[in-house]
Structure formats: C-alpha cells, structure tokens
Design a protein around this motif. Structure first.
Motif, PDB file in Angstrom:
ATOM      1  N   LEU A  87     -46.923  22.140  14.032  1.00 19.39           N
ATOM      2  CA  LEU A  87     -47.142  20.724  13.732  1.00 19.39           C
ATOM      3  C   LEU A  87     -48.371  20.524  12.856  1.00 19.39           C
ATOM      4  O   LEU A  87     -48.311  19.835  11.826  1.00 19.39           O
ATOM      5  N   LEU A  88     -49.486  21.139  13.246  1.00 16.62           N
ATOM      6  CA  LEU A  88     -50.716  20.966  12.466  1.00 16.62           C
ATOM      7  C   LEU A  88     -50.591  21.549  11.063  1.00 16.62           C
ATOM      8  O   LEU A  88     -51.023  20.942  10.083  1.00 16.62           O
ATOM      9  N   CYS A  89     -49.991  22.725  10.954  1.00 20.18           N
ATOM     10  CA  CYS A  89     -49.814  23.356   9.644  1.00 20.18           C
ATOM     11  C   CYS A  89     -48.857  22.542   8.779  1.00 20.18           C
ATOM     12  O   CYS A  89     -49.073  22.378   7.583  1.00 20.18           O
TER      13      CYS A  89
ATOM     14  N   LEU B 182     -47.933  19.106   4.225  1.00 20.22           N
ATOM     15  CA  LEU B 182     -47.368  17.894   3.645  1.00 20.22           C
ATOM     16  C   LEU B 182     -48.423  17.113   2.882  1.00 20.22           C
ATOM     17  O   LEU B 182     -48.196  16.664   1.747  1.00 20.22           O
ATOM     18  N   GLY B 183     -49.609  16.954   3.492  1.00 20.15           N
ATOM     19  CA  GLY B 183     -50.705  16.262   2.811  1.00 20.15           C
ATOM     20  C   GLY B 183     -51.156  17.001   1.564  1.00 20.15           C
ATOM     21  O   GLY B 183     -51.400  16.377   0.518  1.00 20.15           O
TER      22      GLY B 183
ATOM     23  N   LYS C 233     -49.178  16.813  -5.902  1.00 21.54           N
ATOM     24  CA  LYS C 233     -48.265  16.061  -6.774  1.00 21.54           C
ATOM     25  C   LYS C 233     -48.974  14.876  -7.415  1.00 21.54           C
ATOM     26  O   LYS C 233     -48.761  14.578  -8.595  1.00 21.54           O
ATOM     27  N   ILE C 234     -49.813  14.187  -6.650  1.00 24.82           N
ATOM     28  CA  ILE C 234     -50.545  13.041  -7.185  1.00 24.82           C
ATOM     29  C   ILE C 234     -51.502  13.485  -8.284  1.00 24.82           C
ATOM     30  O   ILE C 234     -51.648  12.830  -9.312  1.00 24.82           O
TER      31      ILE C 234
ATOM     32  N   VAL D 170     -47.703  23.608  -6.795  1.00 24.32           N
ATOM     33  CA  VAL D 170     -48.254  23.239  -5.496  1.00 24.32           C
ATOM     34  C   VAL D 170     -47.258  23.531  -4.377  1.00 24.32           C
ATOM     35  O   VAL D 170     -47.646  23.840  -3.256  1.00 24.32           O
ATOM     36  N   GLY D 171     -45.975  23.500  -4.669  1.00 26.54           N
ATOM     37  CA  GLY D 171     -44.956  23.775  -3.663  1.00 26.54           C
ATOM     38  C   GLY D 171     -44.823  25.251  -3.328  1.00 26.54           C
ATOM     39  O   GLY D 171     -44.189  25.611  -2.338  1.00 26.54           O
ATOM     40  N   LYS D 172     -45.406  26.114  -4.153  1.00 20.61           N
ATOM     41  CA  LYS D 172     -45.326  27.555  -3.912  1.00 20.61           C
ATOM     42  C   LYS D 172     -46.604  28.136  -3.323  1.00 20.61           C
ATOM     43  O   LYS D 172     -46.717  29.336  -3.166  1.00 20.61           O
ATOM     44  N   THR D 173     -47.540  27.281  -2.987  1.00 20.84           N
ATOM     45  CA  THR D 173     -48.808  27.730  -2.420  1.00 20.84           C
ATOM     46  C   THR D 173     -48.592  28.255  -1.000  1.00 20.84           C
ATOM     47  O   THR D 173     -47.920  27.618  -0.195  1.00 20.84           O
ATOM     48  N   MET D 174     -49.148  29.420  -0.723  1.00 23.87           N
ATOM     49  CA  MET D 174     -49.074  30.002   0.624  1.00 23.87           C
ATOM     50  C   MET D 174     -50.224  29.433   1.451  1.00 23.87           C
ATOM     51  O   MET D 174     -51.377  29.503   1.035  1.00 23.87           O
TER      52      MET D 174
END
Length: 117
Positions: free
Chosen positions: A72-74, A79-80, A86-87, A93-97
């Motif tokens: 949940l925390l991760c 998500l944030g 994106k902003i 950014v979607g491929k960041t580990m």
C-alpha cells in the motif's frame, strides 16, 4: 538475531511459539525469493530475505499484514511519483524502479516493537 530471539522466547516460555505459524510466515519470504528468480531480479532478493527474517519473529498473519502495508505505501508513493513526473514532463517516469524495502521497514519495525512489548 531473529533465531536467537525466537529461541529465547521458547526457553523463557513467556509466550507460545507456534512453529507451523512461523514456518508459514517464512514461506512468504521464500515465495518472494522465488519470484525474484523467476522475474530475473525484478523482485529483489533483499525483500525475500527480509520477509524470511520477519517470519521468524512475526506470525503468518502479521507477516501478511506487513506485506500488505508495504504494498500500500509503495503503491501510493509510486502513484504520486508517477503523477509528479507526468506533470513535470519527465521521460521514462513509468519505467522507474522503486525499491520496496524502505516501505516495509517502518511498518516492520512497528510490528516487531509491538510484538516485543
């Protein structure tokens, strides 16, 4: 240290130590280790070993709760981070580990301290 602590709990008989419950709890860590092997390292082995060690200290349902708290925390952080990227128009950014263990450490310490006291 976790095995020593569990041994002291058994010897002092302050609390019953249900071996099958803790073996099932350790199984969570083993499944995570196997997922890491199966995914070619996408799931870190440190996460699996962490859950193996907490399985010695915490019971099965407490270890499941720890896994769910960490997820949940991760997930909320990811998500944030994704929306922030994106902003600010960050590429990839979607491929960041994102490491999972820091999100499990704080609830893990909390559950272990609660168990000890």
């Amino acid at each position: 240290m976790a095995l020593l602590w569990a041994g002291c709990r058994i010897v002092r008989a302050r609390e019953t130590y249900v071996i099958l419950d803790h073996l099932a709890s350790i199984l969570i860590g083993i499944v995570i280790l196997l997922a890491g092997i199966w995914s070619d390292g996408a799931v870190g082995s440190g996460d699996g070993w962490f859950f193996c060690v907490t399985g010695v200290i915490l019971g099965f349902w407490e270890n499941v709760m720890l896994l769910l708290y960490g997820t949940l925390l991760c997930g909320l952080f990811s998500l944030g981070y994704f929306f922030w990227g994106k902003i600010h128009q960050r590429e990839g950014v979607g491929k960041t580990m994102i490491p999972f263990l820091p999100f499990v450490a704080i609830p893990g310490i909390w559950l272990i301290v609660e168990r000890i006291s």
